[in-house]
Design a protein around this motif. Structure first.
Motif, mmCIF file in Angstrom:
data_model
loop_
_atom_site.group_PDB
_atom_site.id
_atom_site.type_symbol
_atom_site.label_atom_id
_atom_site.label_comp_id
_atom_site.label_asym_id
_atom_site.label_seq_id
_atom_site.Cartn_x
_atom_site.Cartn_y
_atom_site.Cartn_z
ATOM 1 N N CYS B 27 -66.778 -81.160 11.472
ATOM 2 C CA CYS B 27 -65.331 -81.194 11.434
ATOM 3 C C CYS B 27 -64.694 -80.379 12.548
ATOM 4 N N ASP B 28 -65.461 -80.047 13.528
ATOM 5 C CA ASP B 28 -64.888 -79.315 14.636
ATOM 6 C C ASP B 28 -63.885 -80.211 15.348
ATOM 7 N N GLY B 29 -62.656 -79.786 15.306
ATOM 8 C CA GLY B 29 -61.585 -80.655 15.771
ATOM 9 C C GLY B 29 -61.700 -81.101 17.202
ATOM 10 N N SER B 30 -62.121 -80.246 18.074
ATOM 11 C CA SER B 30 -62.076 -80.590 19.480
ATOM 12 C C SER B 30 -63.103 -81.645 19.852
ATOM 13 N N ILE B 31 -64.182 -81.729 19.108
ATOM 14 C CA ILE B 31 -65.224 -82.692 19.463
ATOM 15 C C ILE B 31 -65.053 -83.983 18.681
ATOM 16 N N GLY B 32 -64.811 -83.845 17.384
ATOM 17 C CA GLY B 32 -64.791 -85.044 16.538
ATOM 18 C C GLY B 32 -63.707 -86.004 16.982
ATOM 19 N N LYS B 33 -64.108 -87.201 17.327
ATOM 20 C CA LYS B 33 -63.122 -88.208 17.687
ATOM 21 C C LYS B 33 -63.207 -89.307 16.638
ATOM 22 N N SER B 34 -62.389 -89.165 15.664
ATOM 23 C CA SER B 34 -62.470 -90.135 14.578
ATOM 24 C C SER B 34 -61.932 -91.479 15.019
ATOM 25 N N LEU B 35 -62.590 -92.493 14.600
ATOM 26 C CA LEU B 35 -62.158 -93.828 14.975
ATOM 27 C C LEU B 35 -62.112 -94.676 13.732
ATOM 28 N N SER B 36 -61.016 -94.637 13.070
ATOM 29 C CA SER B 36 -60.971 -95.426 11.846
ATOM 30 C C SER B 36 -60.564 -96.837 12.181
ATOM 31 N N ARG B 37 -60.917 -97.715 11.301
ATOM 32 C CA ARG B 37 -60.415 -99.073 11.444
ATOM 33 C C ARG B 37 -58.975 -99.103 10.960
ATOM 34 N N ARG B 38 -58.434 -100.277 10.968
ATOM 35 C CA ARG B 38 -57.036 -100.420 10.642
ATOM 36 C C ARG B 38 -56.710 -99.946 9.227
ATOM 37 N N ILE B 39 -55.695 -99.154 9.146
ATOM 38 C CA ILE B 39 -55.204 -98.711 7.845
ATOM 39 C C ILE B 39 -53.935 -99.505 7.556
ATOM 40 N N HIS B 40 -53.807 -99.992 6.359
ATOM 41 C CA HIS B 40 -52.627 -100.803 6.072
ATOM 42 C C HIS B 40 -51.426 -99.969 5.661
ATOM 43 N N PHE B 41 -51.673 -98.993 4.820
ATOM 44 C CA PHE B 41 -50.573 -98.081 4.510
ATOM 45 C C PHE B 41 -51.125 -96.793 3.941
ATOM 46 N N ILE B 42 -50.308 -95.790 4.010
ATOM 47 C CA ILE B 42 -50.689 -94.492 3.462
ATOM 48 C C ILE B 42 -49.614 -94.059 2.477
ATOM 49 N N LEU B 43 -50.028 -93.606 1.332
ATOM 50 C CA LEU B 43 -49.089 -93.134 0.329
ATOM 51 C C LEU B 43 -49.468 -91.719 -0.084
ATOM 52 N N LEU B 44 -48.460 -90.915 -0.295
ATOM 53 C CA LEU B 44 -48.687 -89.607 -0.892
ATOM 54 C C LEU B 44 -47.858 -89.562 -2.167
ATOM 55 N N PHE B 45 -48.487 -89.238 -3.266
ATOM 56 C CA PHE B 45 -47.680 -89.110 -4.473
ATOM 57 C C PHE B 45 -48.233 -87.997 -5.345
ATOM 58 N N SER B 46 -47.360 -87.510 -6.189
ATOM 59 C CA SER B 46 -47.753 -86.365 -7.006
ATOM 60 C C SER B 46 -48.433 -86.853 -8.278
ATOM 61 N N ARG B 47 -48.939 -85.905 -9.033
ATOM 62 C CA ARG B 47 -49.639 -86.275 -10.257
ATOM 63 C C ARG B 47 -48.684 -86.895 -11.262
ATOM 64 N N GLN B 48 -47.395 -86.610 -11.078
ATOM 65 C CA GLN B 48 -46.406 -87.213 -11.971
ATOM 66 C C GLN B 48 -46.033 -88.623 -11.523
ATOM 67 N N GLY B 49 -46.600 -89.061 -10.430
ATOM 68 C CA GLY B 49 -46.300 -90.408 -9.957
ATOM 69 C C GLY B 49 -45.101 -90.468 -9.028
ATOM 70 N N LYS B 50 -44.590 -89.294 -8.610
ATOM 71 C CA LYS B 50 -43.454 -89.276 -7.679
ATOM 72 C C LYS B 50 -43.967 -89.470 -6.245
ATOM 73 N N LEU B 51 -43.352 -90.389 -5.557
ATOM 74 C CA LEU B 51 -43.780 -90.665 -4.196
ATOM 75 C C LEU B 51 -43.301 -89.539 -3.280
ATOM 76 N N ARG B 52 -44.179 -89.060 -2.424
ATOM 77 C CA ARG B 52 -43.794 -87.987 -1.521
ATOM 78 C C ARG B 52 -43.724 -88.447 -0.077
ATOM 79 N N LEU B 53 -44.490 -89.465 0.234
ATOM 80 C CA LEU B 53 -44.500 -89.957 1.613
ATOM 81 C C LEU B 53 -45.087 -91.356 1.593
ATOM 82 N N GLN B 54 -44.515 -92.237 2.391
ATOM 83 C CA GLN B 54 -45.102 -93.568 2.495
ATOM 84 C C GLN B 54 -45.044 -94.015 3.943
#
Lengths: 1106, 191
Positions: B27-54
């Motif tokens: 996980c050394d930031g300077s070396i690791g070059k992550s190459l993910s495939r396509r992400i369709h969407f990202i959601l952040l929500f709380s345990r109560q189901g409240k959306l925090r970021l989309q």
């Protein structure tokens, strides 16, 4: 509000509200205002809001184009960055087209921060605007070797993504990636590259071999991620599977999941090595986690064999009973069916077992897959002849057991099974033992609660049953019974006649009448059974779904040719669409059941019979299903006396399939014993030689003989059908547009649109364009040189240069040509070959050209190509709107003197699906569109295809004409339906079809002596024109006339040429073209003076454009 | 308070898997070059189901989005703590991870690598952590635009663009500097 800060704050708050689910699209304009703020703080918020709430449908988005361009070229890298980021979220095809060039410029920005973003965003642009891929690709390739690792990985990212969709276009990059792979120390880049190679290796087998070595070095590091890109290397696979087993046994759920996933990837290529871990996978089926269970199920699919199929399915059946959620249970059900039916029932040895499994599955509550089970039942019953008797008895039982009907309204899924059951019972009624009873079951009042389509099948099959009962009774002379059954039908059928479903009603009333008629005959004691049964004579054979499509066209049959000379008016046959028959090249081999020779079969059958006789569990063919239950141990206590027909029977307690498993085991055991015995015998004989031979070797796959002589009838295909695998291609694939050959040189037309902007910096045009511009500027110069051949003192170097340029230009012409013809697949290749040939010719000519100094060149028709021609297309624009663009070309018909064919290319420019296109024109007295027989003059002709987004296709329409001496214009309309996510709308597009006189001409070669005779004959009218201000070379001029007006060159001397053409009605047209200093004069001779003058007028127009 | 718990210290549930994978994905930031495939969407929500970021990388009508969010939140919240982090959902795969009271959820395509996506999620949390310093849910609520900026700096158009923690955070901080200097400039009394 005036203050931008306040506004930005408000927009920021709106963004938060948007996240909470409120619609803020009304504020789109304010967002754009904030986006255009000069301060980064506000700009950033504006772009954020835009990226959150803008989408392709947002109409204000086109207002942003200039703002974004300004930001992209901002000196502040963060301005540029934020614009790129925002753009990645809401890029539309229009934005992509307009900004592609700016983004491409940014790809070589000085800051890696921007380069990286620009490279990544290019992928989005490619998706929206595929035309940009070819111009941008060289630059993208450069970025693979960028000094900054971030940019490099971004480029790898984009290319991998592109290559994943269409790997073959990227094969040429393999060496570069290979270098990257061996040199890179970056794990993440490596993973990506290995995946890319995974996509490439199937296309280039040599690559696999080369990869083995570096991969084995890496293997321990990327156990999980590499499995998709694994080349064939059995040792490494073994190692991998071993490691995966450790992962799966791990307590961590994530690792377990990934392990199973990787396993399933290996399974595809190396089923053997995974199969040994069956125990582990079955264990995973018990896992609490649904995701893990689903992955395990996927694995099972590939792991079954003849030997373990029954065992696995039995386990799955237990899970079906236990499963709680309906989705998971449905998944299980489909998996069971998939597993059993895979590769043409390859692994099923006992179909009785399979049918009983299917019957058991019908007891599932509330499944949605009733139709799947039904389809399987039908398929098996039809294709496995030997099983029909058994299947029919089972189906009769199903019909009898009204539990399926009981509460069908809630779970409409499973009653689909009755559809199959009724059909099988009716169709194979000769196998039915208790037809009377089944018929009665089908006539129960409860049946009317079933869905309409099932009732319809019921009604239809009742008659089949009735017919066979009737025949049976008549043969045995029981006239009373026959009349009774008729009476029963007449009594019960009216309930179906009253059905609300039209289909049921119609069939029922029709059949009721038929039966009433039969009753009359019966009363007169006329034997009717033979006639009734004749209604359903003949057997149905299974036909493969694609069979119709694959009927080959017999030799000598031209579907496009007229069978009879069509009458001159428009009522005649429609043209057959050509698109049905593809060019098929590859053959795929159908899987065949291994054939077992007769002798072996007879022997097995004998053995089986004996075994059945000795087996106390085996049910001998029992007279009724009820009796069967009594025989079954453990269920005697179930009351089987049918008291009232309307009271549903209980389903037998013990699942039938278990018996079959037992039976099968015993059978196999016995088989094995027999075999061993045989072997021993053999051994006794050959003891001297093979005493080391081990008799305890395990049963191999082949040793298990199928219990039935199952002739699985392969689905019928027409004789010498052409196999094709093009059928599976999905025309709607959005990535198809990116399937572009990147190795072709760039064509002029492919330049990205460069937007002129006040800011001079943005005009820095990319390298790939520069040479093109250069070429253009050199072109006229070169031509001058050509004509002033005295300037030969130029060095050889120059000549070479020229040649190179010319070659490039030739390619351009070809490309251009292909570009227009791309819709005509077949013609394409041919055309290219032709072009290439002429190119070769050209080259050879070129070499000799400079040494010889003579000026006269007699050029025969078609080969006037000692100089590159500018790209030309005969397709002219017909009409255009945001949805569709139509271009057309008119060709005379050689066979018919009063017909022309109009080829129209339809190009879908929208992102919606276009369908039900219909083309109609308003006929004039002289020119009429040929319509199919029976349609009136006001009917349109349907276009024989639909258009997915971005696709173009060509359709041809035939027109008949009386007189051809004048040009014609016809008004017409194209109507079509636009279908997209929001729904479908009806659209119209008006156009004017212009029939020029030239379109009635057919290029006909003519020899100079014949030409001379023609001119001398004196019965030709003469006319002439003169056009001034011609700057193009004589060569081009001739080419233009040949191409646009369908003439051929008869003879050419210096700057004077004679040309010839013929109309479809046989008019001769002769031309003498002379080029002066700055003008061209054309003298024409023709049989018809009107035609000639019209032709010359057209030519004048063409030439004046030059 | 539930929202003040440090996301990272709570969320590191890797355990053994971290040890196994750590060797490959340092996980050394300077070396690791992550190459993910396509992400369709990202959601952040709380345990109560409240959306925090989309964040959506595919365009969909708002109605559709809302439906999807509701569905996914429900699916994930109903899952047991001890189950794996991957769920099949329609033709996509959901990769989620819980950090303290927040769920981070990505939707990826079928052929995409789950593990890498998990790594992407983790990297994002690390970035947030580095930027806010012991990030907690409140940070994300009150500075949601910052959370978006960081996400934009990290992922563009569904593709990972910057894997180095250092440079991503630096880019954000630099642009924040720009912002502050402008603000200072604005606040200066204009004599």
């Amino acid at each position: 509000q005036d203050n931008i800060a306040v506004k930005a704050n408000a927009v920021c708050k709106l963004t938060y509200l948007q996240m909470l689910g409120y619609d803020i699209s009304w504020a789109a304009f304010n967002i754009i205002e904030v986006m255009s703020a000069s301060k980064f703080t506000f700009k950033r918020i504006g772009y954020l809001a835009a990226s959150q709430c803008f989408h392709e449908g947002t109409d204000v988005i086109m207002l942003t184009t200039n703002q974004i361009r300004k930001d992209l070229s901002s000196p502040n890298q963060y301005d540029t960055g934020v614009a790129l980021t925002g753009l990645s979220c809401f890029v539309t095809p229009d934005l992509a087209r307009d900004l592609a060039n700016d983004i491409m410029t940014l790809m070589s920005h000085t800051k890696p921060y921007i380069r990286k973003k620009a490279v990544l965003i290019m992928y989005k642009v490619f998706l929206k605007y595929p035309e940009s891929l070819r111009p941008a690709f060289p630059r993208l390739k450069e970025k693979l070797e960028d000094p900054d690792p971030g940019v490099q990985s971004a480029a790898v990212n984009v290319i991998c993504e592109l290559a994943r969709r269409n790997p073959k276009n990227y094969l040429s990059l393999a060496p570069l990636f290979f270098k990257l792979m061996t040199s890179s120390t970056n794990n993440w880049v490596l993973i990506k590259i290995i995946k890319l190679f995974g996509a490439l290796t199937p296309l280039e087998p040599r690559l696999g071999k080369k990869l083995i070595e570096p991969l084995t070095n890496l293997i321990h590091r990327f156990l999980i991620s590499l499995s998709s890109g694994m080349p064939n290397h059995s040792a490494s696979i073994q190692l991998c599977v071993q490691k995966l087993r450790i992962l799966i046994e791990d307590s961590d759920q994530n690792l377990k999941y990934l392990g199973l996933l990787a396993m399933s990837k290996i399974l595809k290529t190396h089923p053997k090595s995974v199969q040994s871990h069956k125990d582990l996978i079955l264990q995973c089926l018990d896992d609490k986690d649904e995701s893990i269970r689903l992955r395990a199920l996927d694995l099972l699919y590939g792991m079954v064999s003849k030997k373990n199929l029954m065992e696995i399915v039995k386990k799955l059946m237990i899970h079906v009973d236990k499963a709680e959620g309906t989705t998971y249970r449905d998944e299980l059900l489909t998996k069971i069916i998939d597993i059993c039916s895979q590769s043409n029932y390859q692994y099923i040895t006992n179909f009785e077992w399979y049918i009983s499994i299917l019957v058991e599955l019908t007891r599932l509550e509330g499944t949605r897959h009733g139709h799947l089970i039904a389809a399987q039942m039908l398929d098996v019953a039809i294709r496995v002849k030997a099983i029909r008797k058994f299947a029919v008895s089972q189906m009769a039982m199903l019909l009898d057991n009204a539990h399926l009907i009981a509460s069908n309204t809630q779970r409409n899924g499973i009653c689909e099974v009755l559809y199959a059951a009724a059909w099988i019972c009716g169709e194979f009624s000769e196998h039915l033992e208790e037809a009377n009873q089944t018929l009665e079951a089908m006539l129960r009042p409860k049946v009317t609660t079933l869905p309409g389509h099932i009732q319809a099948v019921y009604v239809q099959n009742m008659v089949k049953l009735y017919a066979s009962i009737l025949q049976q009774k008549e043969q045995s002379g029981e006239k009373e019974a026959a009349q009774e059954i008729t009476q029963l039908m007449i009594e019960r059928l009216p309930q179906f006649v009253q059905s609300a479903d039209l289909e049921v009603q119609e069939r029922a009333s029709c059949i009721l009448q038929l039966i009433k008629y039969i009753q009359k005959l019966q009363i007169k004691e006329v034997p009717v059974a033979e006639e009734v049964i004749a209604l359903f004579a003949g057997e149905l054979n299974p036909v493969a779904p694609k069979a119709q499509k694959k009927v080959p066209v017999p030799e000598g049959l031209d579907l496009d040719a007229w069978i009879n000379e069509p009458p001159s008016d428009s009522e005649s046959e429609d043209e057959k669409p050509k698109t049905i028959f593809h060019d098929e090249e590859q053959r795929h081999s159908r899987h065949r059941q291994p054939e077992i020779d007769e002798e072996e079969l007879a022997r097995r059958r004998e053995a089986r019979k004996q075994e059945q006789a000795n087996n106390p569990f085996y049910i001998k063919s029992s007279p009724s299903p009820q009796k069967r239950y009594q025989d079954t141990p453990g269920v005697e206590h179930i009351p089987v006396v049918q008291i009232d027909l309307s009271v549903p029977l209980k389903v037998p307690g013990m699942p039938m399939s278990d018996q079959y498993v037992k039976l099968e085991e015993e059978r196999r055991h016995k088989q094995k014993l027999e075999k061993d015995k045989k072997k021993k015998k053999q051994k006794k004989e050959k003891r001297g030689k093979h005493h080391r031979h081990n008799s305890l070797h395990t049963e191999s796959e082949e040793d298990i003989a199928p219990a039935h002589h199952v002739d699985i009838i392969t689905e019928e295909m027409p004789e010498n059908a052409l196999p094709s695998d093009e059928d599976d291609k999905d025309p709607n694939d959005p990535y198809k547009a990116l399937d572009i050959d990147l190795d072709k040189p760039l064509a002029d037309s492919e330049k990205l649109p460069v937007q002129r902007h006040r800011n001079v910096e943005t005009l820095k045009s990319p390298d790939s364009e520069a040479p093109l511009v250069e070429k253009k500027s050199k072109k006229p110069k070169k031509k001058e040189k050509k004509h002033k051949e005295k300037e030969r003192d130029k060095g050889k170097k120059k000549e070479k240069e020229k040649k190179v340029i010319e070659e490039e230009e030739e390619k351009k012409v070809i490309l251009q040509d292909l570009h227009y013809k791309s819709s005509k697949h077949k013609k394409k290749k041919h055309k290219k070959e032709k072009e290439e040939k002429s190119k070769d010719k050209k080259k050879s000519k070129k070499k000799s050209h400079h040494s010889e100094e003579e000026t006269t060149e007699s050029v025969q028709n078609g080969t006037l190509d000692d100089e590159p021609l500018p790209p030309m297309s005969s397709y002219r624009l017909l009409a255009e709107n945001p949805y569709v663009k139509m271009t057309y070309d008119i060709q005379g018909n050689l066979q018919n003197d009063s017909q022309v064919t109009v080829s129209v290319i339809f190009e879908n420019k929208s992102t919606s699906f276009l369908k039900s296109m219909e083309l109609n024109v308003l006929d004039s007295l002289n020119t009429k569109m040929l319509r199919p027989e029976g349609s009136s003059v006001h009917d349109g002709i349907p276009v024989p295809f639909q258009l997915p987004p971005g696709i173009s296709n060509e359709a041809q329409f035939v027109f008949t004409l009386q007189s051809i001496v004048m040009a014609q214009k016809l008004k017409g309309t194209l109507s079509f339906i636009v279908k997209n996510d929001e729904g479908s709308t009806h659209e119209k597009l008006d156009f004017k079809l212009h029939f020029s006189c030239a379109s009635y001409l057919i290029t006909t070669p003519c020899y100079s002596d014949a030409f001379a005779k023609l001119l001398e004959s004196g019965d030709l009218h003469m006319s002439s024109i003169k056009v001034d201000g011609i700057s193009i070379s004589f060569q081009h001029l001739l080419a233009k006339i040949c191409f646009h007006h369908h003439f051929s060159v008869v003879e050419r001397v210096d700057s004077c040429a004679s040309m010839y053409s013929r109309s479809i009605q046989g008019h001769h047209v002769c031309l003498l073209v002379k080029k002066g200093e700055n003008s061209v004069s054309i003298d024409g001779k023709c049989n018809d003076s009107t035609l000639l003058s019209n032709l010359l007028d057209e030519m004048k127009e063409t030439l004046s454009k030059c | 308070m539930w929202f003040c718990t440090d996301l990272l210290s709570f969320g590191w549930l890797w355990g053994q898997s971290g040890a196994v994978l750590g060797s490959g994905f340092s996980c050394d930031g300077s070396i690791g070059k992550s190459l993910s495939r396509r992400i369709h969407f990202i959601l952040l929500f709380s345990r109560q189901g409240k959306l925090r970021l989309q964040k959506w990388y595919t365009t969909l009508p708002d109605k559709e989005k809302k439906k999807i969010i509701r569905e996914i939140v429900q699916i994930i919240l109903s899952r047991n703590q001890k189950t794996s982090s991957f769920v099949d959902w329609k033709d996509l795969k959901l990769v989620y991870k819980r950090y303290a009271s927040l769920y981070f959820c990505c939707a990826i395509e079928d052929q995409d690598n789950e593990l890498l996506t998990l790594e992407v999620v983790h990297r994002y949390v690390e970035l947030l952590d580095r930027y806010f310093g012991n990030v907690c849910e409140l940070d994300i609520i009150f500075n949601f635009e910052k959370a978006y900026f960081i996400l934009d700096e990290f992922i563009i158009g569904g593709e990972v663009q910057e894997t180095s923690k250092r440079s991503a955070v630096k880019a954000i901080e630099d642009s924040d500097m720009l912002q502050e200097t402008v603000e200072e400039y604005m606040n200066k009394p204009a004599f």
